[in-house]
Scaffold this motif. Structure first.
Motif, PDB file in Angstrom:
ATOM      1  N   UNK A   1       0.822  -1.196   0.000  1.00  0.00           N
ATOM      2  CA  UNK A   1       0.000   0.000   0.000  1.00  0.00           C
ATOM      3  C   UNK A   1       0.856   1.246   0.000  1.00  0.00           C
ATOM      4  N   UNK A   2       0.282   2.353  -0.488  1.00  0.00           N
ATOM      5  CA  UNK A   2       1.046   3.601  -0.558  1.00  0.00           C
ATOM      6  C   UNK A   2       0.090   4.774  -0.691  1.00  0.00           C
ATOM      7  N   UNK A   3       0.667   5.966  -0.756  1.00  0.00           N
ATOM      8  CA  UNK A   3      -0.080   7.194  -1.033  1.00  0.00           C
ATOM      9  C   UNK A   3       0.725   8.000  -2.044  1.00  0.00           C
ATOM     10  N   UNK A   4       0.016   8.770  -2.861  1.00  0.00           N
ATOM     11  CA  UNK A   4       0.696   9.570  -3.883  1.00  0.00           C
ATOM     12  C   UNK A   4       0.070  10.948  -3.945  1.00  0.00           C
ATOM     13  N   UNK A   5       0.907  11.957  -4.114  1.00  0.00           N
ATOM     14  CA  UNK A   5       0.433  13.332  -4.266  1.00  0.00           C
ATOM     15  C   UNK A   5       0.279  13.651  -5.745  1.00  0.00           C
ATOM     16  N   UNK A   6      -0.891  14.190  -6.100  1.00  0.00           N
ATOM     17  CA  UNK A   6      -1.156  14.649  -7.460  1.00  0.00           C
ATOM     18  C   UNK A   6      -1.308  16.167  -7.391  1.00  0.00           C
ATOM     19  N   UNK A   7      -0.364  16.880  -7.951  1.00  0.00           N
ATOM     20  CA  UNK A   7      -0.309  18.332  -7.803  1.00  0.00           C
ATOM     21  C   UNK A   7      -0.704  19.018  -9.101  1.00  0.00           C
ATOM     22  N   UNK A   8      -1.554  20.038  -8.985  1.00  0.00           N
ATOM     23  CA  UNK A   8      -1.929  20.836 -10.130  1.00  0.00           C
ATOM     24  C   UNK A   8      -3.185  20.383 -10.840  1.00  0.00           C
ATOM     25  N   UNK A   9      -3.938  19.473 -10.241  1.00  0.00           N
ATOM     26  CA  UNK A   9      -5.200  19.020 -10.814  1.00  0.00           C
ATOM     27  C   UNK A   9      -6.366  19.473  -9.940  1.00  0.00           C
ATOM     28  N   UNK A  10      -7.545  19.532 -10.513  1.00  0.00           N
ATOM     29  CA  UNK A  10      -8.743  19.848  -9.734  1.00  0.00           C
ATOM     30  C   UNK A  10      -9.256  18.608  -9.032  1.00  0.00           C
ATOM     31  N   UNK A  11     -10.133  18.812  -8.063  1.00  0.00           N
ATOM     32  CA  UNK A  11     -10.741  17.689  -7.359  1.00  0.00           C
ATOM     33  C   UNK A  11     -11.514  16.795  -8.329  1.00  0.00           C
ATOM     34  N   UNK A  12     -12.220  17.395  -9.271  1.00  0.00           N
ATOM     35  CA  UNK A  12     -12.977  16.600 -10.245  1.00  0.00           C
ATOM     36  C   UNK A  12     -12.056  15.757 -11.113  1.00  0.00           C
ATOM     37  N   UNK A  13     -10.923  16.308 -11.513  1.00  0.00           N
ATOM     38  CA  UNK A  13      -9.978  15.537 -12.312  1.00  0.00           C
ATOM     39  C   UNK A  13      -9.443  14.334 -11.525  1.00  0.00           C
ATOM     40  N   UNK A  14      -9.136  14.540 -10.245  1.00  0.00           N
ATOM     41  CA  UNK A  14      -8.626  13.447  -9.430  1.00  0.00           C
ATOM     42  C   UNK A  14      -9.713  12.387  -9.230  1.00  0.00           C
ATOM     43  N   UNK A  15     -10.939  12.819  -9.055  1.00  0.00           N
ATOM     44  CA  UNK A  15     -12.036  11.848  -8.935  1.00  0.00           C
ATOM     45  C   UNK A  15     -12.190  11.039 -10.221  1.00  0.00           C
ATOM     46  N   UNK A  16     -12.012  11.676 -11.374  1.00  0.00           N
ATOM     47  CA  UNK A  16     -12.072  10.963 -12.643  1.00  0.00           C
ATOM     48  C   UNK A  16     -10.968   9.909 -12.727  1.00  0.00           C
ATOM     49  N   UNK A  17      -9.785  10.271 -12.303  1.00  0.00           N
ATOM     50  CA  UNK A  17      -8.662   9.333 -12.330  1.00  0.00           C
ATOM     51  C   UNK A  17      -8.946   8.135 -11.432  1.00  0.00           C
ATOM     52  N   UNK A  18      -9.429   8.410 -10.220  1.00  0.00           N
ATOM     53  CA  UNK A  18      -9.731   7.318  -9.288  1.00  0.00           C
ATOM     54  C   UNK A  18     -10.827   6.406  -9.850  1.00  0.00           C
ATOM     55  N   UNK A  19     -11.842   7.006 -10.477  1.00  0.00           N
ATOM     56  CA  UNK A  19     -12.930   6.207 -11.058  1.00  0.00           C
ATOM     57  C   UNK A  19     -12.406   5.307 -12.166  1.00  0.00           C
ATOM     58  N   UNK A  20     -11.398   5.777 -12.904  1.00  0.00           N
ATOM     59  CA  UNK A  20     -10.840   4.986 -14.003  1.00  0.00           C
ATOM     60  C   UNK A  20      -9.939   3.859 -13.513  1.00  0.00           C
ATOM     61  N   UNK A  21      -9.310   4.060 -12.374  1.00  0.00           N
ATOM     62  CA  UNK A  21      -8.292   3.111 -11.892  1.00  0.00           C
ATOM     63  C   UNK A  21      -8.835   2.166 -10.827  1.00  0.00           C
ATOM     64  N   UNK A  22      -9.674   2.676  -9.957  1.00  0.00           N
ATOM     65  CA  UNK A  22     -10.110   1.911  -8.787  1.00  0.00           C
ATOM     66  C   UNK A  22     -10.948   0.698  -9.191  1.00  0.00           C
TER      67      UNK A  22
END
Length: 315
Positions: A131-152
């Motif tokens: 397990x880990x954590x990663x910082x995504x810098x320079x994106x909006x909350x909606x963009x990060x939610x889209x990424x999580x929806x695509x990967x999770x």
């Protein structure tokens, strides 16, 4: 305008933190002694002498930061007495437990035992390296939610910390996070990097930890808070034991909604923030979240005069 006290989370630790406070204040010194007795091992020695590798272990880091933060808070209370009147308290992740102790919801002994358990359970919940954590810098909350929806999916990737505009952390399995970082770069992220943490906090992999913590809640004495606490899970002030317990339970596997918390405090008339404990992370985040926010820090003895002056300015 009113002020809030902010309590830092994991990552703010350093060997020797709060040493000056302990040398200055008998009350601060007694907190470390009480913590050592409650835990059954010399936490104070790890804090003041290290080694750093030992202090970085989650099961030690969490009680160490809590006690160091409470030492700063008690010195503040000694100096200000009845003039200490924050409108709200808030703490980032682990810092929410510090806020609970500062507001009188939990005794120091129960607080350190609870976060020591929390740290140990979090470390054990997922095999080391998986397990880990990663910082995504320079994106909006909606963009990060889209990424999580695509990967999770079977492999976990969830938003874990909404820290400030453009600073969002995701949590889950390493391979899923690597895919998320690749997607983030494709979407124009300024940076996407794995963080130096030992477990995937604030995602559904921590749900078993939350259940165990809730069992531990029942063995502790809970009191109504002196000051309301803006909780990580809901980003709103809570002032009852029941709501604080439920928010604390959900916090374990839910994202830290820090940006929302700061914005909500702004709507409630708070424009001044004193970070109480080691580090200056939350002061920086407050300024990023709220334009015009004023901040100060009370981490050790050299910060006392400036902190007192900062709070008295607004009276």
């Amino acid at each position: 305008m009113s002020y809030a006290l902010l309590f830092p989370g994991q990552g703010s630790q350093e060997v020797g933190m709060a040493r000056g406070l302990v040398e200055r204040s008998r009350t601060a010194r007694s907190l470390f002694q009480r913590a050592d007795e409650a835990l059954g091992f010399p936490l104070s020695r790890i804090v003041f002498e290290g080694p750093e590798e030992e202090l970085r272990k989650t099961e030690f880091t969490q009680p160490a930061i809590l006690v160091a933060s409470l030492a700063a808070f008690e010195v503040l209370r000694e100096e200000m007495g009845s003039d200490l009147a924050p409108a709200f308290l808030a703490g980032h992740s682990l810092g929410e437990y510090s806020a609970l102790v500062a507001s009188g919801v939990l005794a120091l002994e129960d607080g350190v035992r609870l976060v020591h358990l929390r740290g140990r359970l979090m470390q054990e919940a997922v095999p080391l390296g998986e397990g880990a954590m990663a910082a995504l810098l320079g994106l909006t909350a909606d963009q990060v939610r889209q990424i999580c929806a695509a990967v999770d999916g079977e492999r976990v990737c969830e938003a874990a910390n909404f820290n400030s505009p453009g600073q969002i952390v995701v949590s889950g399995h390493v391979d899923a996070l690597e895919r998320a970082m690749s997607l983030a770069k494709e979407m124009g992220a300024k940076r996407a990097l794995l963080l130096n943490v030992s477990a995937p906090f604030h995602c559904r992999l921590m749900a078993p930890v939350a259940d165990r913590l809730r069992e531990a809640f029942s063995s502790m004495t809970w009191c109504e808070p002196t000051w309301p606490i803006v909780t990580n899970a809901w980003a709103t002030p809570q002032g009852t034991v029941d709501s604080l317990q439920r928010a604390l339970y959900e916090q374990t596997f839910s994202p830290v909604r820090w940006e929302e918390s700061m914005l909500h405090l702004g709507t409630l008339g708070v424009d001044r923030f004193l970070e109480v404990g080691p580090g200056r992370v939350l002061s920086g985040l407050a300024k990023k979240c709220l334009k015009g926010a004023s901040t100060a820090n009370l981490g050790d003895v050299g910060d006392i005069e400036g902190s007192l002056a900062f709070l008295k300015e607004g009276q």
